[in-house]
Write an enzyme that holds these catalytic residues in place. Structure first.
Site, PDB file in Angstrom:
ATOM      1  CG  HIS A 174      33.651  38.249  78.729  1.00  0.00           C
ATOM      2  ND1 HIS A 174      32.345  38.488  79.060  1.00  0.00           N
ATOM      3  CD2 HIS A 174      34.359  38.421  79.862  1.00  0.00           C
ATOM      4  CE1 HIS A 174      32.267  38.781  80.348  1.00  0.00           C
ATOM      5  NE2 HIS A 174      33.461  38.754  80.863  1.00  0.00           N
ATOM      6  CG  HIS A 204      35.469  43.875  81.292  1.00  0.00           C
ATOM      7  ND1 HIS A 204      35.183  43.470  80.015  1.00  0.00           N
ATOM      8  CD2 HIS A 204      35.453  42.742  82.050  1.00  0.00           C
ATOM      9  CE1 HIS A 204      34.984  42.151  80.004  1.00  0.00           C
ATOM     10  NE2 HIS A 204      35.156  41.692  81.228  1.00  0.00           N
TER      11      HIS A 204
END
Ligand SMILES: Nc1ncnc2c1ncn2[C@@H]1O[C@H](COP(=O)(O)OP(=O)(O)O)[C@@H](O)[C@H]1O
Ligand SMILES: Nc1ncnc2c1ncn2[C@@H]1O[C@H](COP(=O)(O)OP(=O)(O)O)[C@@H](O)[C@H]1O
Ligand SMILES: [Mg+2]
Ligand SMILES: [Mg+2]
Ligand SMILES: [Mg+2]
Ligand SMILES: [Mg+2]
Lengths: 330, 195, 330, 195
Positions: free
Chosen positions: C218, C56
């Site tokens: 995700h 991320h």
């Protein structure tokens, strides 16, 4: 072609509208495609104007602000802007100390900026142009249009911008821009092509195991197509090419730049390899940028730009800057 | 050839550019940056508007407006180059109501020189010059011959290695592709026959 | 799978090594996967620890520094970190005023942070945890694990970090974190899936005309798959979802966030639409971020996160911050 | 069942996880985040190392080391959940050299309760509980029956709508896919037969 856009013909004005909304520090003339500091020209300060095709965001408009550019002229995607834009921008930023045009070395940019500079001069403006040509993938010879201007444009804008902010005269600012360009080199690698919205399909096709070495920033294919390799080896190819042209030594400013679709995680992996490479050569990465700064639309890939620093360049790099895409010290 | 002739010529060029837009862009995708068709289409659409907004009254005005508009609207390498071509034509034909074939040919010779000077390209560099240069002498005899020469010139760029413009960055990889600018120049010359 | 990495198993440590080399302001423990401020804990200041799966970037490690986090614990890609990391980080940043754990609401993050907090408490540390759960694409009901934590994590880290820097006690910092979360909402859209290096192929397949609405960070598919549309309409779907959950009014902080492979140009186009949408609703985007902040590896797409501001939140947002990925005021 | 039995069990689980790693990850790709196989493989590889580095001397030590190592190395949802499962087993069997089938079954009942409490999942939520819960009572009779029950339980997750873990974000789109955690749990139980 899945792009987060409204219509192919509206991409550039819509981008500018978004920038205008996002950054009150900018004055964006969407109609005439000129991005200025909202504060207006700084009296007595050399004005810095740059510009080029769109699709390289944040370059150039994202670098308008204290310590960098006074104006940016965004062209159509990958197409240099037209002289009218540069003339307007030059007039708007002239604080009485003259204006520097920072021009990436492409036929289109050079010709359009040349025409603009001539017309500005005819109207009595004091304009000096500097060419950025840092891309070692292109042989600089009479058989090419010369080296392309790529990542070093950011370095030139930052350091010449800092010197201008400090009150230096036009000739000194232009000389500094040339010095930064002379000490800077770049090399780019593509993992995928990009898609120009108006064209609707990728600028070239790459197999699942292929990469392009020595690409520019306009989706052009590079000098050679090779087999995909691990980060360490790809970084070595790029760094070797730079080192062969201008050997590394002392303090080095490094930019590991994403082309638009490469995650930051991978850029950090590459930066780790660049740092190790420089150590091996007895040089030190004392300043760096890791991120997307000079992009090619949605191309996956990266470029490395280096600049051999000295104390003066380091202090110009460290000088405060406050732009949408680069900010420190204030 | 009167003002109406030149208006018809530019209209024909505009139409052809629009029709060949994607083809020109495809050629530019191979060895450039995939925008040549879009650039010229944008430029000639603006020319069309400019000519309609303020209909010019002499051949020279048609040509000058065309050139100035291209410089103001195209950008890229082709904007200044085509702009200079048409502006030089406009200056060279002079403020007359009718232009003879000979005067037009002479004006084209001056335009060729101006474009070569601006871009410092020579024949064989794989640029628009390779279509323009062989066409210019033929203009004295016939538009048909000039169109053929321009088309042959454009085709002859395929095996060349580019030495100017973006395609030069590709080195040997530029070989085997026809130059987009030479292709559009052949189209410009060919459109004289339709005027 | 073409990724700028050395080996699938080395991505996380190689990323951390690159970050360590790039940012002398960070102390990176590559072995134990903890990223700290190089300056060490600030005596008397509440320590802020966050963490979560890698992939991320710049979240979380890029937000370690003055005015934001004291430590970040990066897990494997998309896998929450383990309690050991959090325990070490908590000890390292405790300046005597206790430690705040900022936890994104995922089963894995929640369970691992819970275990860590228990063990820290057993050892006498004063730890408070706050959950971030801002994603309106997930129904918050007894039939789900609750809303996901996504973009608002950055807002929580920034504003709670500012308050901690100003010397507020742990309870006040935690309360602020909860306030920011309560006022924040997110909605994400994918144009392409991402490829987890260890998996080697995309997490889902999207047709050339399809997009996923309501994705998390995700690589999970979203709530629905729909036909590709123009930016204005896609932005409207996202903004409508947020507005239906927490109506827009007054001053709004907006983040238009790229998922990793979406060019800045397109994010600006989207931001222009967000700004226009808010005006329509009588609200005003008074602060914004446009760029890649909370990404999903090489996913193309974007998310919008909003936070309803008041004077206090605005001043906490404006408070100086000096981290690798967010910097202003110093 | 002695210490060697439990070491063989964990070794068998490790081997199976390694072999099924990509399959488990594929299941997690469909309704999760494509890491379940990688997570467990990383975890059990660490367990293998931990057990080899300091060979435990009781069944309880084998199970506790396994659980603690999983908590320390896996992360994600499955790390704490599987870690708690094995740590509870270790605590429940007590510090004895041999564990009876009945004692193991009772320990599993406690482990099931602990995992359900930690994750607050019920049967039918489409999680590892759906493989574990039906297997536990069968453990009193035979490992074969337990393995069958776990496998059936895992298969039965396919038509379920997830209510816990990442898959729950998908709502109805989670229907039609077998749960990765239930699948790995079936594998863990099945490995008892090989021990
Ligand atoms: N120096 C030059 N002299 C003459 N023609 C040139 C020169 N450089 C480029 N060209 C022509 O311009 C064409 C490309 O035009 P275009 O794609 O519109 O501009 P750009 O290269 O800036 O994208 C080339 O195909 C070539 O024919
Ligand atoms: N609350 C819960 N209770 C029990 N099992 C759960 C819970 N949440 C998730 N799981 C199990 O964990 C599995 C996913 O594990 P894994 O992929 O390793 O972790 P993550 O979801 O963090 O990526 C799911 O398939 C499910 O069986
Ligand atoms: Mg171009
Ligand atoms: Mg072009
Ligand atoms: Mg995970
Ligand atoms: Mg998972």
């Amino acid at each position: 072609m899945k792009k987060l856009i409204n219509a192919v013909g509206d991409v550039v004005p819509d981008t500018l509208r978004g920038m205008a909304a996002a950054h009150p520090s900018l004055r964006v003339d969407v109609e005439n495609r000129i991005v200025l500091r909202a504060a207006g020209p700084t009296p007595g300060k050399v004005g810095l104007v740059s510009g080029g095709g769109s699709g390289h965001e944040p370059l150039h408009a994202g670098f308008v602000g204290y310590g960098m550019l006074d104006a940016a002229c965004p062209g159509e995607i990958f197409t240099s802007p037209v002289p009218d834009q540069m003339i307007e921008a030059t007039k708007a930023v002239d604080g009485g100390a003259g204006v520097l045009h920072i021009v990436k070395n492409y036929t289109g940019d050079v010709l359009n900026f040349e025409m603009a500079a001539e017309l500005c001069a005819e109207e009595g403006a004091h304009v000096v142009s500097v060419l950025v040509d840092d891309d070692v993938a292109v042989q600089d010879s009479t058989y090419t249009a010369g080296r392309r201007g790529t990542g070093a444009t950011l370095f030139v804008e930052k350091m010449a911008g800092a010197l201008a902010e400090q009150g230096a005269p036009l000739e000194a600012v232009a000389a500094m821009a040339r010095t930064v360009d002379a000490r800077s080199r770049s090399f780019g690698v593509a993992f995928s092509a990009c898609t120009v919205p108006a064209a609707g399909k990728p600028t070239f096709d790459l197999g699942p195991d292929e990469i392009e070495l020595g690409i520019g920033i306009h989706g052009e294919p590079g000098r050679s197509r090779e087999r995909f390799r691990e980060a360490r080896e790809i970084v070595r190819v790029a760094m070797d090419a730079i080192d062969a042209d201008l050997p590394f030594s002392g303090d080095v400013l490094v930019m590991v730049n994403g082309m638009g679709a490469t995650p930051l995680m991978e850029l950090y992996v590459a930066y780790g390899e660049v740092d190790a490479y420089l150590r091996e050569k007895g040089a030190t990465a004392t300043r760096c940028l890791v991120g997307d700064y000079v992009t090619s639309l949605d191309m996956a890939g990266f470029s490395i730009t280096t600049c051999l620093l000295d104390a003066e360049l380091t202090s110009l790099w460290d000088h405060p800057v406050e732009t949408p895409a680069l900010r420190w010290g204030r | 050839m009167d003002t109406a002739f030149f208006l018809r010529w530019i209209a024909a060029v505009t139409e052809r550019v629009r029709a060949d837009r994607d083809h020109l862009t495809d050629l530019d995708r191979a060895i450039g940056d995939a925008d040549h068709g879009a650039n010229l289409d944008r430029g000639f659409t603006a020319v069309e508007e400019a000519l309609a907004a303020k209909p010019p009254e002499t051949p020279s005005a048609v040509l000058t407006t065309t050139g100035t508009t291209l410089i103001r609207k195209v950008g890229g390498a082709s904007g200044p180059l085509y702009g200079t071509l048409f502006r030089t034509l406009g200056r060279a034909v002079g403020e007359v109501p009718e232009v003879s074939q000979e005067a037009l040919a002479e004006a084209f010779a001056q335009a060729l020189a101006a474009v070569m000077k601006l871009g410092s390209a020579q024949e064989g560099d794989k640029t628009m010059i390779d279509a323009l240069a062989p066409a210019v002498p033929e203009l004295r005899t016939s538009f048909d011959a000039a169109a053929r020469a321009a088309l042959d010139g454009a085709r002859a760029t395929t095996p060349m290695r580019a030495r100017k413009g973006r395609a030069s960055y590709l080195g040997d990889r530029s070989i085997g592709h026809q130059d987009p600018g030479a292709t559009s120049t052949a189209l410009v010359i060919d459109a004289l026959r339709a005027a």
